[in-house]
Each structure stands twice: as C-alpha cells, then as structure tokens.
Design an enzyme around this catalytic site. Structure first.
Site, PDB file in Angstrom:
ATOM      1  N   ASP A  28       0.869  -1.190   0.000  1.00  0.00           N
ATOM      2  CA  ASP A  28       0.000   0.000   0.000  1.00  0.00           C
ATOM      3  C   ASP A  28       0.899   1.232   0.000  1.00  0.00           C
ATOM      4  O   ASP A  28       1.766   1.372   0.852  1.00  0.00           O
ATOM      5  CB  ASP A  28      -0.878  -0.027   1.267  1.00  0.00           C
ATOM      6  CG  ASP A  28      -2.047   0.938   1.179  1.00  0.00           C
ATOM      7  OD1 ASP A  28      -2.174   1.617   0.129  1.00  0.00           O
ATOM      8  OD2 ASP A  28      -2.821   1.010   2.143  1.00  0.00           O
ATOM      9  N   ASP A 122      -3.423   2.392  -5.795  1.00  0.00           N
ATOM     10  CA  ASP A 122      -2.248   2.448  -4.929  1.00  0.00           C
ATOM     11  C   ASP A 122      -2.089   1.256  -4.007  1.00  0.00           C
ATOM     12  O   ASP A 122      -1.291   1.309  -3.084  1.00  0.00           O
ATOM     13  CB  ASP A 122      -2.279   3.742  -4.110  1.00  0.00           C
ATOM     14  CG  ASP A 122      -3.449   3.758  -3.146  1.00  0.00           C
ATOM     15  OD1 ASP A 122      -4.477   3.136  -3.457  1.00  0.00           O
ATOM     16  OD2 ASP A 122      -3.340   4.391  -2.084  1.00  0.00           O
ATOM     17  N   GLU A 123      -2.844   0.195  -4.189  1.00  0.00           N
ATOM     18  CA  GLU A 123      -2.595  -0.970  -3.346  1.00  0.00           C
ATOM     19  C   GLU A 123      -2.909  -2.252  -4.105  1.00  0.00           C
ATOM     20  O   GLU A 123      -3.709  -2.259  -5.039  1.00  0.00           O
ATOM     21  CB  GLU A 123      -3.412  -0.906  -2.046  1.00  0.00           C
ATOM     22  CG  GLU A 123      -4.898  -0.786  -2.260  1.00  0.00           C
ATOM     23  CD  GLU A 123      -5.679  -0.807  -0.934  1.00  0.00           C
ATOM     24  OE1 GLU A 123      -5.338  -1.622  -0.060  1.00  0.00           O
ATOM     25  OE2 GLU A 123      -6.616  -0.009  -0.807  1.00  0.00           O
TER      26      GLU A 123
END
Lengths: 419, 377
Positions: A28, A122-123
């Site tokens: 993350d 983003d993860e």
C-alpha cells in the site's frame, strides 16, 4: 487511506519474525495521492498538504501525514478539512501523474509475480509463493519492492507480509508509514486476537456497534464467543466469516487482475446548473474522460449509463444499451445526451452528472458491425489521434471545441454541439 | 342510409379497410370505418390514420343513400362471423342496424361530421405487375432500418425514370436495391419518393394478389408528400417520409476480387445451424476457397460450430465475418436457386445477387450489399 489506526500487538516470540509460509503481500503506497502530488512540489514535503477539489464543494482525496495529525481524513468535505487544519496547503489532484505512477508500480509487482490483485491505483495483493526460489524469502521480496518503488518512483510504501490476505492487509496498515510488518504463521492467532474488533476486514461501524453491544472488544473476544451467538447477532454469513477470521482462517486467494466491470466518470459542479446546453457540455466532458479511459484500458462497453443528481441530492440513473460495444466518445456522448434529453427536465437544478460505460469486454474481442458509408478513416481514428496527443502533451491537448475554456471578459462564444 | 350486400363481399372489404385502423387512434373518430352509400349502387368504405388512408368500393343494393361512421374493429369482427346470407345495413336513429338472417347487431353511430377528409383519390402515374411489385418490395424492405435512430432510413426509396423503377433501402449495415420495369402513363416520368418500408410492404402484400397495381406519385397523388396505390376497387394513399436520403452510389463496390456461387438453400441451412452458437452481436465467419465455403461461429471460451458447403470460388481465398441475421436476410431475399457473392477485401462490403443455375449468368436486377463485421484493433 484508512480512517482508523490500530497499534501493533506486541510480539512475544523471541528473535526476528519467521516469514516461512507468509507468501501473501499487501503493498500500500503511503498517502499515495499526497506523496505523488508533492513530487512536483518538493518544498512542501514535511508540511501539512491536502489533495482534493479546492472549490467549496470539493472533498479530500488524500492528505500528508502532517495534515492527518489534525484529523483530516479522505472523503471529508474540503471546507471541514480547512477548518481542522487552516495551515495546510491545498493542491488539486493530478490524475495523470497518479495513473502513470500506478502503472509503473503495478509493472514492478508483475516483474515479481503474475499473481497480482490490484485493489485500487495504490494498493495490491501479491502472492509470491512462486518467486521464493528466485528472489528469496517473502520479507526480503517485500524489502525489494519497497526499495524499488522508493528508488524508481520516489514515493514510499508499506508492506504487510502474512500467510493470508486479510492478515497482510492488517499488517500493512500497522506498518504505515514506510514500514514492513511480518506476521509469522506460528504467531497468527496471538497476533490477530490482540487486535480490536474494528481491525478485522468487513467490520465497519455498524458491525462494530453490534459486537460492542455483546461486550466483544477484541478479536480474541470474538474467537471465544460461540459461533451461534455471532450468527444470531450478525447473520449467517458474517457470523461464520468473523469467527474464521478471529482464528486466523482466511482461504481467499489472490485473484490476478480482476476485470473491471464498468468505467465511468462524474463531476460535481462548482455551483448547481440548470442550463441544458451547459449540462450537455459537462456530459461531453465526462464522456470524453470515460471513453479515453476505456480506450487506454482496451475495453469497449455496450451499455451507457447517465447519472444525474439534483440540487436536493436525489439521484437518478438512466441506461441505454447500444447495438454493439463501443469505446467511442461520440457514440457514448450521443447516447448519454439522448438519455438526458429523454428526462425532459425543465431547467431543473443539477448538482452532478456522470457517464458510465458498462457491460465491458476486451475491445480486441468486440465485434464491430461496420457501416457501409463509413470513411476509411473516421471518428474512431480521430479519437485515437486525440489519445496519442494527450499521451504526449497532456490531457486536454486536443479536445472538443465546446469544452475550451473561454477567455475572461470575452463575449459569449458561439456554442456548438459536438457533431 | 340503407343497403344490402353479400356477406363475403362485405367481410372482405371491411377486413381490408380495417387493416389501416390505428391501434391507438390519436382522435376517437379515427377508430371508425366510414361507409358511404350512393344512389348508383355502390358503397365505399374508408379508414384513415393521418398517415395511411384505405378506401374500397363494393357493389350493393342501395335503397337509401347516406353516410355513417361505425367502430371499425367491431364491424370487422361482426362481418367476419355473420352467416353466409345477404347483409342489410340500415340507419335507425343514432344506431346502425346490421341484419343477416336471424342475427341482428345494433351499433352506435360515431359522429361522421367530425371525420377528417381523406386525401383525394389519386390519378395513376402508371401501372406495374402486382406479383413482381410485391416480390420486389419484399426483397428491398428487409434492409430498411427498424430502429428509430434515423427516421429517413425506415423508408424505401423509390426512383422512377421513364419505364424504369428502382427500389432501394438501407440501414447502413446492408443495402438492398432492386431494378424493375413498369408502365408509366407518361414516358418521361421522373420521380423520387421515400415510402415508409413497413407501410409499403403491407400495401404491396394486400394489393399484389391483383394482376396489376396502379401507382400515383407526385402531383398525380393529390398533392406532394403522398403516394397512392390502386388495385381493382382498392385504393390507398400513404404519407411519404420527408428528408434527404443519403447518397448511396459510392457504396457499390466497383471491382470484384473473389466470386463465389453457392446453392442458396444449402448455405441458408448451414448458416442457420452454425449461428445457433453465435451469441448476440457475434458474427459467423465464412472462409471461401478450395471449392467450398467453411462456416464457423463461437469462440474458444464458448460453444463453437462449423460446417462446410460446396461452392465454386474464383479468385483468391477470402475469410470474412458477417452478422448471421443480415446474411440470412440477404440470402432469403435473392429468391433464386443459386446465390453469387462477390468480395473485394474482408473489411469491405460483399454483394449478393441471384442466379438461376450454378454456371449461369448473375441476375443483377437485385443486389444486396452487406458490410462485414470486423474486430476492433
């Protein structure tokens, strides 16, 4: 960005954590949108910065850890965030930058394992069980990822290393910012049962309330409650599910690249709009964004959905299924405008419009019934050329004339539809 | 008003006129059939929905001339079910009495004064063989647009140039064109009209059984914007579509690279079978070469089917994909034992035309141009 933070349980076992069997990684980015935006503003690093729409209607997309200390969280109205943290700098989001970094980060993941399940820009979850011989243990792979991303993208990330998905997710949250937490397989039960119930995946505010009413505050409390009690309080599926999680049981596997089911874009206006021409222009802007995203994802969709939110927040959607899948801005715009015109609004005040393309399929597999009178090079090619220009010179390098911003003080420009 | 007429004559006339009754009449009187009896021994029945008018004149023993308007569908149901005896129709106060043998019906009169004036009876511009006309209309109207995106494409374009008549329709995916001859009253007749395809095919079917159909276009039709048809005692007018029909001359390929001749019925059967696995919007793929056409549909993830049909193929092999429904429409419309299919490239339109025997000459009076399906790149 998680709204709730938990302290990491204190490890009781001696020695460095044993990462054997911890093949699931959750990676993350730390305050992704904020960190990515600050790349262009290095002098603001270390100061409170809020990313989001700066108008009075904007919401917080992300904030630096310095701003979060004041209580700023994502999805909070910008007006409230500014009150909480008046010293913060507010910057507008730069979606192209985020998309570019995200693509590079995902490429890094894919260079390690094909089993990558992106959860958002983003993860992602990674299953590294196939990479152990090549790259070493899970913890060293996690460190490799962190170093590569920090080096290549100049942003930091946190990694959770665990035997299962939900533990990896909890661990990455505990590792933030810029850290790594390994949950050794032998310590799973002790680790998870020391956490508060809110840490479990799937426990939101409602479920937490229900559990608190039963006097259950930690995951350990849940683990030692009979399943039948949990089922009575939470329902069949959730009851069994939580009980399993409380004992560290999670059999869900990393699902590589889940197919997107729809692509869409919507816009909340600065001020409510009632002028039909202006609203059509906003629909064109959303159709343009939706379709350029669809084209870059190589997807085509057959159903066009228009979302309209009125000033009183009533929201309606209307859909139209086309004869064949499309990724053409023109086709989607025409369908969306037909839906809008079909509403027969008499200068109703609108707060938001959105355009969404659904029933997606891989555009390489989308059959296109050609038109007899189509020119050799048509709209499709023009739109592709626009995409290439946008890739090189930035979004908006080429756009429909009706979307050009008019100069201040200029007299009313002639208004034309896209045709 | 009072007249007597044979049951069969009345039933046939009423059911023909009733076809033109609107399903949802914009004004109530339009759900009626107007009966006008005149002293010369004829009764004229008419219906109108502002778009299409239908009128038929039958012989009857008219005892008392007059005009009456009654509910059309009811009159059609009644006259179809009457016993085979002479029928008496008479006005009695505000009712219309229909008597046949011992059965009696009393129908409410509708206000005939409110009934709109029908377009004037057209003067014929020429005539055409009924069966040939019906067949030609059916061949062309398959290609007309059924949707509502471009109203102009829901029509059949009829071009008259002297004794030549050209019918054409397209929905932009395929185009059908039929050339035929007719007998104009004036040899220099020149007209272009756009007739709603559905109305035209209904009209052609209902009039085509007669040997000859009179056609009235232009000023002869009683005003611009109308076309009139007449066969025997049946007359009908239709409002034309208004607008500029797209230019289509450039659509016909000017050259041919590959040409195949197949037995129409065999190809129709095979395509129907293979298309069973083609999901909505997915094509059938045809490969012409080696004296056969290989037909396939379906993808690796789903069900697949294939079949081959004998075919003569001249020119280079070609693989091309079509929407199966559009292909079957075209094969169904050529109406000959063999079909000739001409190609240039897999991305360019193919042309279907009929031919009577495997090695005969192609009959180019009918051409069905079909755009292939391609896969987006």
């Amino acid at each position: 960005m998680s709204r709730r933070q938990f302290a990491a349980p204190v490890r009781t076992a001696p020695g460095p954590p044993d990462d054997t069997g911890c093949t699931i990684l959750h990676v993350d980015m730390d305050a992704f949108y904020a960190s990515a935006t600050l790349l262009a503003h290095p002098h603001l690093v270390g100061t409170p910065v809020i990313i989001g729409g700066s108008g009075n209607r904007g919401v917080v997309l992300s904030a630096t850890y310095e701003a979060r200390r004041f209580g700023v969280t994502s999805a909070m109205p910008m007006a409230r965030a500014r009150r909480l943290c008046p010293s913060a700098t507010v910057l507008p989001p730069e979606h192209e930058v985020y998309a570019a970094i995200s693509a590079a980060v995902m490429d890094t993941f894919w260079s390690i394992t094909p089993l990558v399940e992106p959860l958002s820009l983003d993860e992602a979850f990674l299953d590294v069980s196939g990479a152990l011989r090549r790259l070493g243990g899970p913890a060293s792979i996690a460190q490799l990822i962190r170093d590569t991303i920090a080096d290549e993208q100049r942003i930091t990330c946190s990694v959770g290393v665990a035997p299962s998905k939900y533990l990896a997710k909890i661990a990455s949250g505990l590792a933030k910012p810029d850290g790594m937490v390994v949950v050794p397989a032998a310590e799973v039960v002790g680790f998870v049962q020391a956490l508060p119930v809110g840490a479990l995946w799937g426990v939101g505010e409602r479920t937490e309330e229900a559990l608190t009413r039963l006097g259950l505050r930690t995951v350990g409390d849940i683990a030692h409650t009979p399943v039948s009690t949990l089922v009575r309080a939470l329902g069949d599926a959730a009851g069994h599910h939580l009980h399993d999680l409380a004992w560290g049981r999670d059999t869900r596997r990393v699902q590589p690249s889940q197919r997107e089911r729809s692509i869409g874009s919507n816009q909340t206006f600065e001020t409510d709009l009632d002028d039909a021409d202006e609203i059509r222009r906003r629909i064109l802007a959303q159709a343009t964004r939706t379709c350029s995203r669809a084209r870059s994802a190589r997807m085509a969709g057959r159903t066009v959905t228009l979302t309209v939110r009125f000033s009183d927040f009533t929201t309606i959607t209307r859909s139209k299924t086309l004869r064949e899948p499309t990724d053409s801005t023109k086709a989607v715009y025409e369908a969306a405008v037909a839906l809008f015109d079909g509403l027969g609004l008499q200068r109703a005040r609108l707060r938001l419009v959105g355009v969404r393309l659904e029933k997606l399929l891989d555009s390489a597999q989308a059959p296109v019934q050609g038109l007899l009178d189509e020119p050799e090079y048509g709209w499709r090619d023009a739109e592709r050329a626009v995409d290439r220009a946008a890739a090189r010179f930035g979004r908006g390098a080429v756009q429909p004339a009706s979307l050009l911003k008019t100069r201040q003080g200029a007299s009313d420009p002639p208004r034309r539809d896209l045709s | 008003m009072k007249f007597r007429v044979e049951r069969d004559v009345l039933a046939e006339a009423v059911s023909w006129v009733a076809r033109g009754l609107p399903a949802r009449p914009p004004v109530p009187v339009l759900s009626g059939i107007l009966l006008v009896a005149d002293a010369e021994g004829t009764v004229t029945l008419s219906a109108f929905d502002y778009e299409v008018s239908a009128k038929i004149t039958i012989a009857a023993d008219v005892a008392e001339p007059g005009t009456v308007l009654v509910l059309g569908r009811l009159l059609a149901d009644i006259s179809r079910n009457l016993p085979a005896r002479p029928v008496d129709v008479a006005v009695d106060g505000n009712k219309v009495q229909v008597t046949c043998g011992s059965s009696r019906f009393s129908l409410l009169q509708m206000p005939a004064d409110d009934y709109p004036t029908l377009p004037a009876s057209p003067q014929a511009s020429g005539s055409i063989d009924g069966q040939a006309f019906t067949h030609a209309v059916a061949q062309v109207s398959v290609a007309a647009d059924k949707g509502d995106t471009l109203p102009i494409l829901t029509g059949v374009r009829v071009e008259i140039d002297g004794d030549r008549m050209t019918l054409l329709a397209t929905d932009r995916y395929r185009l059908a064109m039929r050339e035929l001859t007719w007998n104009p009253t004036q040899s220099d007749a020149s007209h272009v009209v756009l007739i709603p395809a559905k109305t035209l095919s209904d009209t052609a079917r209902s009039l085509g059984a007669a040997g000859s159909v009179d056609l009235a276009v232009g000023s002869a039709a009683g005003g611009d914007g109308l076309v009139g048809f007449e066969a025997g005692s049946r007359r009908t007018t239709t409002r034309l579509l208004d607008g500029e029909y797209p230019k289509v001359s450039s659509i016909f390929p000017t050259s041919t690279d590959t040409e195949a001749v197949v037995k129409t019925a065999d190809l129709v059967e095979a395509v129907k079978r293979v298309a069973l696995v083609a999901e909505r919007n997915t094509p059938v793929r045809l490969r012409f070469g080696d004296d056969q056409v290989a037909i396939e549909a379906g993808t690796g993830d789903d069900a697949q089917a294939s079949e081959a049909v004998e075919s003569t193929v001249t020119g280079p092999d070609i693989e091309i994909a079509f929407n199966p429904h559009y292909l079957l429409d075209g094969l169904g419309a050529v109406g000959t034992a063999y079909t000739r299919i001409s190609f240039t490239q897999a991305s360019r339109p193919a042309v279907l035309s009929g031919q009577e025997s495997a090695d005969g000459e192609a009959d180019l009076s009918y051409r069905y141009v079909l755009m292939p399906v391609r896969f987006a790149s």
